[in-house]
Write an enzyme that holds these catalytic residues in place. Structure first.
Site, PDB file in Angstrom:
ATOM      1  CE1 TYR A  63      -2.998  -3.052   0.355  1.00 37.69           C
ATOM      2  CE2 TYR A  63      -3.311  -2.573   2.677  1.00 37.69           C
ATOM      3  CZ  TYR A  63      -3.576  -3.348   1.570  1.00 37.69           C
ATOM      4  OH  TYR A  63      -4.422  -4.418   1.694  1.00 37.69           O
ATOM      5  N   PRO A 210     -15.152  -5.873   2.285  1.00 40.65           N
ATOM      6  CG  PRO A 210     -15.386  -5.047   4.460  1.00 40.65           C
ATOM      7  CD  PRO A 210     -14.378  -5.222   3.364  1.00 40.65           C
ATOM      8  CG  LEU A 211     -18.890  -2.140   3.043  1.00 42.01           C
ATOM      9  CD1 LEU A 211     -18.791  -0.698   3.528  1.00 42.01           C
ATOM     10  CD2 LEU A 211     -20.297  -2.687   3.290  1.00 42.01           C
ATOM     11  CG  LEU A 215     -21.576  -2.549  -6.104  1.00 40.76           C
ATOM     12  CD1 LEU A 215     -21.700  -1.411  -7.093  1.00 40.76           C
ATOM     13  CD2 LEU A 215     -21.228  -3.841  -6.830  1.00 40.76           C
ATOM     14  CG  LEU A 216     -22.224  -4.856  -1.085  1.00 38.54           C
ATOM     15  CD1 LEU A 216     -21.562  -5.905  -0.210  1.00 38.54           C
ATOM     16  CD2 LEU A 216     -23.571  -5.358  -1.602  1.00 38.54           C
TER      17      LEU A 216
END
Length: 324
Positions: A63, A210-211, A215-216
């Site tokens: 990163y 996790p999302l 998008l979620l």
């Protein structure tokens, strides 16, 4: 707030951690994915996470070529966070490198994260030029030397995870975690044996993305063209194109309905499902690019979904996946 045991270790962590990919300061290919966050914003995000009960942070060499590690340490120091109060996890980048690189490059990880110790060191992906056995023995050497507390992997299939764990067991160590992409639109770990093996051997699964990279949240379904206003490469991903948004809309609608009942956001419902549906087998590391997102992520640990809500989300998620 109940903590969860990290693997079979003596460490306990919050069910929600903070993924720190977005702290890369736009450095390198991986770092350019999210754009650049101001130093003060990063510090505020970490402070909000801590206040909400988050006590562990996941970063990586990849990163921003270590910039995320440096920004995490710098912010924690500015906030006067005590070393004993948090858990720091980072990852070695194995791409086109041999296992010898694990020990050779570790002083850089130490330097960037100092004064905070590295509790969990993970192999970021299975693309080293060395066998997994050699990688695990290098990791075990760091544990035996007192440099690292625990050993983890990331993006390891069932076969590779088993090989890593069995290698460590033969030398008197254990595999603590496997960090995998897992969300309501990608549930492959449930069907490829990874989750079952992890449960059987007390290996914590750490859910990244996790999302589904935002998008979620439902925001991209609500506002057409929103993705084009976001920095980084997400705008080019198929999942954010109109056809995919229409396909995933039924799941977003279910998340919205349940969110309204709980006075939460769709993102919070999606995160809550991840850390609740499988008991304590899975923890999650959502990122945050604002204080509000950090607060909302942490608040996921403060409520529960009903069995009926869990089942409704499960069924809708699987139905959407079948149409992909």
């Amino acid at each position: 707030m109940k903590k969860r045991r990290l693997g079979n270790s003596a460490f306990f962590i919050s069910a929600i951690g903070l993924g720190c990919w977005q702290f890369s300061k736009n450095r390198g290919l991986a770092g350019s994915f999210w754009g650049d966050l101001a130093d003060d914003t990063i510090t505020s995000i970490i402070e909000a996470s801590l206040r909400g009960g988050v006590d562990w942070f996941d970063t990586a060499e990849l990163y921003g070529h270590g910039m995320s590690e440096r920004m995490l340490s710098s912010a924690l120091q500015r906030l006067n966070v005590e070393k004993e109060k948090i858990v720091v996890a980072t990852k070695w980048n194995p791409v086109l490198r041999s296992a010898r690189s694990i020990v050779r490059t570790f002083p850089v990880r130490e330097k960037y994260l100092a004064p905070y110790p590295i509790t969990l060191l993970q192999v970021h992906n299975p693309f080293s030029v060395s066998p997994i056995e050699d990688q695990m023995r290098a990791m075990a050497f760091l544990v035996e030397s007192g440099k690292v507390g625990l050993i983890g992997v990331s993006n390891f299939s069932l076969t590779l995870m088993r090989k890593a764990h069995e290698t460590l067991l033969a030398d008197g160590f254990v595999l603590t975690s496997n960090q995998m992409r897992y969300n309501l639109l990608d549930r492959s770990v449930e069907f490829n044996g990874v989750l079952d093996y992890a449960r059987e051997h007390d290996i914590t699964l750490i859910a990244y993305s996790p999302l589904a990279q935002g998008l979620l949240t439902g925001r991209f379904h609500e506002e057409g063209g929103l993705i084009q206003k976001r920095p980084g490469f997400r705008r080019y991903l198929p999942a954010f194109q109109q056809r995919s948004l229409l396909r995933t809309l039924p799941l977003i609608q279910v998340l919205r309905d349940i969110a309204e009942r709980h006075q939460k956001t769709p993102a919070q419902i999606a995160l809550r499902w991840i850390i609740q549906f499988h008991g304590e087998a899975i923890v999650a590391i959502p990122g945050a690019s604002s204080v509000l997102q950090a607060q909302q992520n942490a608040a996921v640990m403060d409520f529960e979904l009903t069995e009926e809500e869990l089942a409704q989300i499960d069924e809708t998620s699987l139905a959407v996946a079948r149409r992909s």
